[in-house]
Design an enzyme around this catalytic site. Structure first.
Site, PDB file in Angstrom:
ATOM      1  N   ASP A 131       0.854  -1.195   0.000  1.00  0.00           N
ATOM      2  CA  ASP A 131       0.000   0.000   0.000  1.00  0.00           C
ATOM      3  C   ASP A 131       0.887   1.242   0.000  1.00  0.00           C
ATOM      4  O   ASP A 131       1.591   1.511   0.970  1.00  0.00           O
ATOM      5  CB  ASP A 131      -0.900  -0.014   1.241  1.00  0.00           C
ATOM      6  CG  ASP A 131      -2.032   1.005   1.167  1.00  0.00           C
ATOM      7  OD1 ASP A 131      -1.890   1.991   0.434  1.00  0.00           O
ATOM      8  OD2 ASP A 131      -3.049   0.822   1.844  1.00  0.00           O
ATOM      9  N   ASP A 132       0.856   1.986  -1.103  1.00  0.00           N
ATOM     10  CA  ASP A 132       1.630   3.225  -1.248  1.00  0.00           C
ATOM     11  C   ASP A 132       3.139   2.985  -1.355  1.00  0.00           C
ATOM     12  O   ASP A 132       3.938   3.811  -0.922  1.00  0.00           O
ATOM     13  CB  ASP A 132       1.372   4.190  -0.081  1.00  0.00           C
ATOM     14  CG  ASP A 132      -0.020   4.771  -0.076  1.00  0.00           C
ATOM     15  OD1 ASP A 132      -0.806   4.432  -0.976  1.00  0.00           O
ATOM     16  OD2 ASP A 132      -0.332   5.557   0.837  1.00  0.00           O
ATOM     17  N   CYS A 144      -6.204   4.249  -3.648  1.00  0.00           N
ATOM     18  CA  CYS A 144      -6.434   2.968  -2.968  1.00  0.00           C
ATOM     19  C   CYS A 144      -7.618   2.168  -3.476  1.00  0.00           C
ATOM     20  O   CYS A 144      -7.473   1.047  -3.964  1.00  0.00           O
ATOM     21  CB  CYS A 144      -6.623   3.220  -1.473  1.00  0.00           C
ATOM     22  SG  CYS A 144      -5.207   3.939  -0.642  1.00  0.00           S
ATOM     23  N   ARG A 167      -7.671  -1.235  -6.075  1.00  0.00           N
ATOM     24  CA  ARG A 167      -8.046  -2.575  -5.614  1.00  0.00           C
ATOM     25  C   ARG A 167      -9.215  -3.119  -6.429  1.00  0.00           C
ATOM     26  O   ARG A 167      -9.305  -4.323  -6.700  1.00  0.00           O
ATOM     27  CB  ARG A 167      -8.384  -2.525  -4.123  1.00  0.00           C
ATOM     28  CG  ARG A 167      -7.146  -2.297  -3.293  1.00  0.00           C
ATOM     29  CD  ARG A 167      -7.415  -1.675  -1.922  1.00  0.00           C
ATOM     30  NE  ARG A 167      -6.222  -0.998  -1.494  1.00  0.00           N
ATOM     31  CZ  ARG A 167      -5.168  -1.605  -0.925  1.00  0.00           C
ATOM     32  NH1 ARG A 167      -5.235  -2.892  -0.661  1.00  0.00           N
ATOM     33  NH2 ARG A 167      -4.092  -0.923  -0.603  1.00  0.00           N
ATOM     34  N   LYS A 193      -5.879  -5.382   3.948  1.00  0.00           N
ATOM     35  CA  LYS A 193      -6.754  -4.234   3.704  1.00  0.00           C
ATOM     36  C   LYS A 193      -7.740  -4.507   2.566  1.00  0.00           C
ATOM     37  O   LYS A 193      -7.339  -4.819   1.447  1.00  0.00           O
ATOM     38  CB  LYS A 193      -5.890  -3.020   3.362  1.00  0.00           C
ATOM     39  CG  LYS A 193      -6.667  -1.785   2.929  1.00  0.00           C
ATOM     40  CD  LYS A 193      -5.709  -0.659   2.597  1.00  0.00           C
ATOM     41  CE  LYS A 193      -6.404   0.510   1.929  1.00  0.00           C
ATOM     42  NZ  LYS A 193      -5.464   1.606   1.619  1.00  0.00           N
ATOM     43  N   HIS A 215     -11.023  -2.328   1.651  1.00  0.00           N
ATOM     44  CA  HIS A 215     -11.277  -0.991   1.104  1.00  0.00           C
ATOM     45  C   HIS A 215     -12.171  -0.974  -0.135  1.00  0.00           C
ATOM     46  O   HIS A 215     -12.006  -0.134  -1.023  1.00  0.00           O
ATOM     47  CB  HIS A 215      -9.960  -0.264   0.813  1.00  0.00           C
ATOM     48  CG  HIS A 215     -10.069   1.202   1.122  1.00  0.00           C
ATOM     49  ND1 HIS A 215      -8.992   2.059   1.082  1.00  0.00           N
ATOM     50  CD2 HIS A 215     -11.133   1.980   1.481  1.00  0.00           C
ATOM     51  CE1 HIS A 215      -9.370   3.271   1.387  1.00  0.00           C
ATOM     52  NE2 HIS A 215     -10.666   3.255   1.639  1.00  0.00           N
ATOM     53  N   SER A 275      -8.254   1.925   4.981  1.00  0.00           N
ATOM     54  CA  SER A 275      -6.886   2.385   5.233  1.00  0.00           C
ATOM     55  C   SER A 275      -6.594   2.521   6.721  1.00  0.00           C
ATOM     56  O   SER A 275      -7.470   2.880   7.517  1.00  0.00           O
ATOM     57  CB  SER A 275      -6.637   3.717   4.533  1.00  0.00           C
ATOM     58  OG  SER A 275      -6.712   3.573   3.135  1.00  0.00           O
ATOM     59  N   HIS A 311       1.519   2.589   3.718  1.00  0.00           N
ATOM     60  CA  HIS A 311       0.567   3.677   3.970  1.00  0.00           C
ATOM     61  C   HIS A 311       0.810   4.208   5.384  1.00  0.00           C
ATOM     62  O   HIS A 311       1.064   3.441   6.308  1.00  0.00           O
ATOM     63  CB  HIS A 311      -0.851   3.113   3.853  1.00  0.00           C
ATOM     64  CG  HIS A 311      -1.929   4.143   3.749  1.00  0.00           C
ATOM     65  ND1 HIS A 311      -2.284   4.956   4.805  1.00  0.00           N
ATOM     66  CD2 HIS A 311      -2.755   4.470   2.714  1.00  0.00           C
ATOM     67  CE1 HIS A 311      -3.273   5.746   4.424  1.00  0.00           C
ATOM     68  NE2 HIS A 311      -3.578   5.479   3.159  1.00  0.00           N
ATOM     69  N   ASP A 340      -0.433  -0.929  -4.788  1.00  0.00           N
ATOM     70  CA  ASP A 340      -1.703  -0.372  -5.250  1.00  0.00           C
ATOM     71  C   ASP A 340      -1.546   0.964  -5.955  1.00  0.00           C
ATOM     72  O   ASP A 340      -2.373   1.336  -6.781  1.00  0.00           O
ATOM     73  CB  ASP A 340      -2.692  -0.248  -4.086  1.00  0.00           C
ATOM     74  CG  ASP A 340      -2.288   0.786  -3.049  1.00  0.00           C
ATOM     75  OD1 ASP A 340      -1.087   1.115  -2.952  1.00  0.00           O
ATOM     76  OD2 ASP A 340      -3.179   1.261  -2.304  1.00  0.00           O
ATOM     77  N   ASN A 341      -0.536   1.712  -5.625  1.00  0.00           N
ATOM     78  CA  ASN A 341      -0.262   2.987  -6.283  1.00  0.00           C
ATOM     79  C   ASN A 341       1.104   3.477  -5.818  1.00  0.00           C
ATOM     80  O   ASN A 341       1.766   2.818  -5.011  1.00  0.00           O
ATOM     81  CB  ASN A 341      -1.338   4.044  -5.985  1.00  0.00           C
ATOM     82  CG  ASN A 341      -1.702   4.192  -4.531  1.00  0.00           C
ATOM     83  OD1 ASN A 341      -2.821   3.848  -4.125  1.00  0.00           O
ATOM     84  ND2 ASN A 341      -0.788   4.682  -3.709  1.00  0.00           N
ATOM     85  N   LYS A 369       1.701   9.183  -5.503  1.00  0.00           N
ATOM     86  CA  LYS A 369       0.304   8.822  -5.253  1.00  0.00           C
ATOM     87  C   LYS A 369      -0.649   9.971  -5.588  1.00  0.00           C
ATOM     88  O   LYS A 369      -0.371  11.134  -5.310  1.00  0.00           O
ATOM     89  CB  LYS A 369       0.158   8.445  -3.781  1.00  0.00           C
ATOM     90  CG  LYS A 369      -1.262   8.192  -3.305  1.00  0.00           C
ATOM     91  CD  LYS A 369      -1.273   7.808  -1.839  1.00  0.00           C
ATOM     92  CE  LYS A 369      -2.685   7.581  -1.325  1.00  0.00           C
ATOM     93  NZ  LYS A 369      -2.710   7.054   0.050  1.00  0.00           N
TER      94      LYS A 369
END
Length: 442
Positions: free
Chosen positions: A33-34, A73, A77, A126, A128, A152, A211, A263-264, A284
């Protein structure tokens, strides 16, 4: 005596010949994540130690042009689990704990496709994709087991209600100790593999971090020269190592596909608490390369040649179609599925001329890439930096200028026109072939 011995041997051979053998590959998707392209040692980070990810890349395939389906996010996903661009989701970039919308029950997630093929399915991490209705949660969308945070890890008090650690559809505890999450998810994944006992399995492990807020496990705190951010990445690397080592040691490696990506891009406005895009611009939330070009490693001993560097264009939406096809599943025909099957006749397809559309903060097309050319028709950055004062559109040759420094729009008007036509055709496709549900149905 000899006759009895031969009979026993014959029975043993017959039982071996007709013993059920697992044919379908196991699948594990590890989703950070991130995490930025530049946060991995093999991609050039000088101080973050990622020996397991580096080895994973050297034993398998490393992409240099791999994209998240969105720079945010929730939409990202959605793209991974449905194989579809985020505009088709019916909701925006990021859902919050009170959002009335979530993943539509008509979607056929990757977990649902694999479950129909006899896979045991589990998710740890996660989600989301909606929480305000039971139908939005993982168990109602193809997963046999779920444990994790529903959104998150920064959606916590005092701004938001207490964050639950969910087990299935139930709350296991509120406001869990986040320093234990990476180890917990890793252990749950290992336990699930042990319980599968020869049945094909699918594990989706979307980590809570890097994240922010950053919560490295106790054994990793203060260990990285990169500070707390590096501690978190190094713990994720440890997690990857635990899973790959277990597969190697238990004879599962050659029948298990493991895919790692993010994810990004990194949350660069968080300064030292955010990550690095490497040589790519921004991070991001943006459709600059740093917002969506991700580290991506595919590991499958015996099926993917070690040390492969794939420079073709691919994205998380392709994971859906590729894995589904490998499992023998049929791709839904009653909706647009944007991902393609990257695996053909035992080899990964390499197509450097693919077209990829970048969706911005309102789920509209901000940019398009075809082959080496990328055209921006809108730009945005969480930093507030426009980066260029030139009038739109902006054109870049990503083969020679991956950092998007040199605008070539005036020099190649024919390329600008061609790419604008691609965007118009893509947008018209959505009008001529409307989605299989409307926003009002959500």
């Amino acid at each position: 005596m000899m006759k009895k011995t031969l009979s026993a041997l014959l029975l043993m051979l017959l039982s071996m010949s007709f013993a059920p053998a697992q044919q379908k590959p196991n699948v594990i998707i590890l989703f950070a994540d991130d995490m930025g392209y530049g946060d991995v040692g093999i991609n050039g980070h000088p101080t973050i130690r990622t020996p397991h990810l580096d080895r994973m890349a050297m034993e398998g395939m490393r992409w240099t042009n791999f994209y998240s389906t969105s720079p945010a996010c929730t939409a990202s996903r959605y793209g991974l689990l449905t194989g579809r661009y985020p505009e088709r989701s019916g909701f925006g970039w990021v859902l919050n704990p009170n959002s009335p919308r979530g993943i539509h029950p008509k979607e056929e997630t990757l977990a649902e496709l694999l479950k129909a093929q006899g896979y045991r399915t589990a998710m740890y991490g996660k989600w989301h994709l909606g929480t305000t209705k039971r139908e939005f949660l993982p168990l109602q969308n193809g997963f046999d087991e779920y444990l994790g945070l529903p959104y998150s890890n920064d959606m916590i008090p005092p701004k938001w209600p207490d964050i639950p650690l969910l087990s299935g559809n139930d709350t296991l505890e509120l406001n869990p100790d986040q320093t234990k999450l990476t180890e917990l998810y890793t252990q749950k994944a290992l336990d699930f593999i042990r319980k599968s006992e020869g049945e094909p399995f699918f594990i989706y492990l979307p980590y809570a971090m890097p994240h922010v807020p950053l919560y490295p496990g106790e054994a990793f705190q203060g260990k990285s020269k990169r500070g707390q951010y590096g501690d978190v990445i190094e713990e994720i690397d440890w997690s990857v190592g635990q899973i790959l080592d277990y597969l190697r040691e238990n004879g599962l490696a050659e029948n298990t596909l493991v895919w790692f990506t993010s994810d990004n891009g990194p949350w660069i406005i968080k300064d030292e608490l955010g990550g690095s895009s490497g040589l790519f611009r921004d991070g991001k939330g943006s459709t600059w390369e740093g917002g969506q070009r991700e580290p991506s490693f595919l590991w499958w001993p015996g099926e993917v040649d070690p040390g492969t560097v794939n420079m073709s264009i691919a994205s998380t939406k392709d994971i859906y179609t590729t894995v589904a096809k490998l499992a023998g599943a049929e791709i839904p025909m009653d909706r647009v599925v944007d991902g393609i099957d990257l695996f053909s006749k035992g080899k990964m397809i390499e197509d450097s001329e693919r077209t990829f559309f970048y969706y911005g903060f309102d789920n509209t097309v901000f940019a398009v890439r075809k082959g080496k050319w990328k055209l921006h028709i809108r730009t945005h950055s969480q930093t507030g930096n426009l980066h260029f004062e030139d009038p739109l559109p902006l054109l870049f040759d990503l083969d020679t200028d991956p950092s998007e420094k040199y605008n070539l729009a005036k020099d190649h008007p024919e390329i600008v026109l061609e790419l604008l036509t691609h965007i118009e055709s893509h947008q018209q496709m959505g009008v001529e072939n409307p989605d299989f549900y409307t926003l009002e149905e959500k």
